[in-house]
Scaffold this active site. Structure first.
Site, PDB file in Angstrom:
ATOM      1  N   ASP A   1       0.471  -1.268   0.065  1.00 44.22           N
ATOM      2  CA  ASP A   1      -0.185   0.188   0.014  1.00 44.22           C
ATOM      3  C   ASP A   1       0.904   0.944   0.617  1.00 44.22           C
ATOM      4  OD1 ASP A   1      -2.453  -1.596   0.191  1.00 44.22           O
ATOM      5  OD2 ASP A   1      -2.863  -1.546   1.991  1.00 44.22           O
TER       6      ASP A   1
ATOM      7  N   TYR B   1      -9.963  -0.434   2.768  1.00 40.05           N
ATOM      8  CA  TYR B   1      -9.778  -0.772   4.219  1.00 40.05           C
ATOM      9  C   TYR B   1      -9.062   0.778   5.282  1.00 40.05           C
ATOM     10  CZ  TYR B   1      -8.753  -5.277   6.219  1.00 40.05           C
ATOM     11  OH  TYR B   1      -9.382  -6.922   6.821  1.00 40.05           O
TER      12      TYR B   1
HETATM   13 CU   LIG Z   1      -7.721  -7.439   7.314  1.00 37.47          CU
END
Ligand SMILES: [Cu+2]
Ligand SMILES: *[C@@H]1O[C@H](CO)[C@@H](O)[C@H](O)[C@H]1NC(C)=O
Ligand SMILES: *[C@@H]1O[C@H](CO)[C@@H](O)[C@H](O)[C@H]1NC(C)=O
Ligand SMILES: *[C@@H]1O[C@H](CO)[C@@H](O)[C@H](O)[C@H]1NC(C)=O
EC number: 1.4.3.-
Length: 667
Positions: free
Chosen positions: A316, A404
């Site tokens: 990320d 997320y």
């Molecule tokens: Cu997770």
């Protein structure tokens, strides 16, 4: 009159927040970002057919220059330079720009493997392509769905042993709204679209199988869309500081109680804490603790090896940019009522500054905890009680990388501790499936059936931190204080005890640590001792230890071998910042912390960097659906023989807080 005066005060307050003294580590300002783009576009590079800015950031002055500036801060900064990674006619360029002379200092073509950070702009463009692509429109029709309800997302593809250099491509899975905003739990499984980012065109398309679309019902998380009954509410609660915040912000420098540090925003790392020093009451001066600390990489491999999912092994920081994915924080909910906010800026693909307002919040945390206490009832005839409440300073950023959300906290304590917190929340990455009940499943589905037709796939989150500690100076050593079981000589009834055996790491190999054995891990200054002769240091108090379960020869793991150990120490090297390599997209593991550490350089009494990886193995559970309650982890850097004694012994108990009159003001 009074109101004019109030407006003036507010203006002065705002000015004091936005200006402040310049600092050599200040991130590029919007006008500097504009200058960088202008200088490059005005050079011969600007005549190129295609030029995109993949990364624009401060080219930090060398450490000795920063430290010497800091010893005598002036308005005159060391030369401001920018480091740029650009794609120019499908080549990656590393460009250094001098902002004062407005000249390109260097321009180098990078011919190695791996590609730079993906920009938000090119991801947005790639996501749009499918929606007007006839075969895709046909696939949506075939499923009886409405193309206007489809949203797509760019997923990096990793590297799986291909020999040729390859193209900058992403896979673009799509999702369906159809009455919910929770798109990630409604994937359009079975369709694969590959987009070439440099050409901005679909180069591969397949629609192999129609899977059931998980239902929209029960997936909403917006209060306005959720139907009663509602859970029991807490009573209103807040933190009140009648005298205002207890910290000062001067430009990007924050001071609070005994701490002072610099906070910068980086498009790749998010928050960067630099030059953290703490005031020592005994010595009457500030002492250095950390030159620089930030997230270096965030590796999230999914554990579904099938054709549609095997490539989902995300980095990320290096691929999407933790800073680039940062979101504006909402007062009162993302941060408490007493928080102060700061904006961040990065360059978009055209080199224009993009503002993320309220990217950081800074606040004093008081949650009713105790900093230290003792009740003494052993003295006949009296009871002594002494308590200090725990108040700390928190710097927070939230990054939302697709589904997320990561809450990244740096917390400074008066005791000298720096606590780092990571909170995981947001939406699980879900795979559509024909299963509607656990009893039907005879094969490994690589996760948990969360609701009908939805499997939350098993995965990991490894957050690797770069921690350039400079404990009371540059030259430090790494010490392992092992707790070793000892047998007694039998002269007393005791048969065993443990003792601390200290080992100083000589080279990088001595400092690769699998957490698990009983040991304190310290960064010490071997050249300085306390009054009674102990080495001055800070120790790492790790969170739960997590090690990768992928094989070393598996391609994602080859790229992420920096997770092989929980702790590493390297000698300081200005260009070794990114544990997964500078070019992480489609990297091949040839520029990772693992490779650097293999040089096995000397680390004893040197300027050293500590690397710590915080990990979560995540088996999804039904409670993580449709939005996940925060799962927290973290670690602490704690003074260990750094001070002569408890540094908060000499704090006075706080004054009683008189609550303000909260009834509505008279008109
Ligand atoms: Cu997770
Ligand atoms: C990298 O590639 C460019 C363009 O093909 C070429 O001009 C340059 O010489 C190469 N550099 C190196 C170090 O191989
Ligand atoms: C510093 O790091 C770079 C990148 O890993 C490497 O090429 C260089 O040799 C390193 N310098 C030293 C002195 O280790
Ligand atoms: C709060 O303020 C109101 C209005 O000024 C006043 O009437 C009231 O007595 C105050 N209450 C307290 C507890 O001071």
């Amino acid at each position: 009159m009074a109101s004019t005066f109030t407006v003036l005060l507010v203006l002065l307050f705002l000015l004091s927040l936005s200006s402040g003294h310049p600092h050599p580590l200040d991130p590029l300002t919007p006008s500097e970002i504009n200058d960088v783009a202008e200088i490059i576009k005005g050079s011969k590079l600007g005549s190129s057919e295609k030029l995109t800015f993949q990364f624009v950031g401060l080219d930090e002055p060398n450490k000795p220059i920063v430290l010497s500036w800091l010893s005598k801060p002036t308005k005159k900064l060391p030369p401001r330079r920018a480091f740029v990674i650009a794609r120019i006619n499908e080549h990656t360029h590393e460009i250094i720009v001098n902002l004062a002379s407005r000249l390109i200092v260097s321009d180098r073509v990078y011919n190695g493997t791996g590609f730079p950070l993906l920009t938000n702009d090119e991801q947005a463009a790639a996501n749009e392509l499918s929606l007007s692509y006839p075969p895709f429109i046909e696939s949506i029709k075939k499923r009886g769905l409405d193309i206007t309800e489809v949203a797509c997302s760019s997923f990096t593809v990793g590297w799986f042993g291909e020999k040729n250099k390859g193209k900058r491509v992403v896979k673009v899975p799509c999702f369906y709204q159809g009455g919910t905003s929770n798109i990630y739990v409604r994937p359009l499984e079975g369709i694969t679209t590959v987009v070439d980012l440099d050409k901005m065109a679909i180069i591969e398309y397949s629609d192999t199988q129609v899977f059931p679309l998980p239902k929209a019902e029960g997936t909403e998380y917006r209060a306005s869309k959720i139907k009663p009954p509602f859970a029991a509410m807490t009573k209103p609660i807040t933190v009140v500081q009648p005298d205002g915040p207890g910290f000062k912000i001067d430009g990007h420098t924050i001071s609070w109680t005994d701490w002072v540090f610099h906070l910068a925003f980086d498009v790749r790392a998010g928050p960067v804490i630099s030059l953290a020093s703490i005031f020592d009451l005994n010595k009457g001066k500030y002492r250095r603790v950390m030159y620089k600390g930030h997230v270096s990489e965030l590796f999230v491999p999914y554990m579904d090896p099938t054709e549609e999912w095997y490539y989902r092994t995300f980095f990320d920081a290096g691929e999407f940019g933790i800073g680039q994915c940062a979101v504006p924080l909402e007062p009162l909910t993302d941060c408490p009522a007493n928080a102060v906010f700061m904006d961040g800026y990065y360059a978009n693909q055209d080199g224009k500054p993009v503002q993320i307002s309220n990217v950081f919040c800074i606040f004093e945390r008081y949650g009713g905890d105790i900093a230290w206490r003792h009740t003494e009832s052993g003295i006949p005839g009296k009871v002594i009680r002494e308590v200090r409440p725990e108040v700390s300073l928190v710097v927070r950023m939230v990054t939302t990388v697709g589904n997320y959300d990561y809450i990244l906290d740096w917390e400074f304590k008066q005791s000298g501790s720096i606590k780092v917190g990571v909170g995981l929340t947001g939406i699980l990455e879900v795979k559509a499936s024909s299963y509607t009940h656990e009893e039907q499943m005879k094969e490994d589905v690589y996760g948990t059936l969360l609701t009908e037709n939805s499997i939350g796939i098993n995965h990991d989150h490894f957050v690797t931190y770069y921690l350039d500690l400079d404990i009371d100076g540059d030259d430090n050593s790494f010490v392992k204080a092992k707790m070793q079981k000892m047998r007694t000589d039998g002269s007393t009834p005791r048969k065993s005890y443990w003792t601390a055996v200290r080992e100083t790491a000589k080279t990088e190999a001595d400092a690769r640590i699998h957490l698990g054995e009983a040991a304190d891990l310290l960064v010490v200054n071997p050249n300085k001792k306390t009054r009674v002769g102990n080495q001055i240091g800070y120790r790492l108090v790790p969170g739960s230890a997590t090690s990768p379960l992928l094989s070393d020869d598996d391609y994602p793991q080859l790229r992420a071998l920096f997770t092989k150990y929980n702790v590493w120490v390297t000698p300081y090297n200005k260009s070794e910042n990114w544990a997964g390599g500078l070019y992480t997209d489609q990297s091949r593991g040839d520029d990772t912390l693992f490779e650097w550490s293999n040089r096995n350089r000397d680390i004893k009494n040197e300027d050293i960097v500590l690397w710590y990886t915080l990990g979560f193995h995540h088996i999804p559970y039904q409670e993580d659906f449709p939005v996940m309650p925060t799962l927290s982890g973290g670690f602490e850097l704690r003074p260990s023989n750094f001070f002569e004694s408890n540094p908060i012994l000499k704090t006075k108990p706080p004054k009683n807080v008189i609550l303000p009159n909260c009834s509505s003001p008279s008109p």
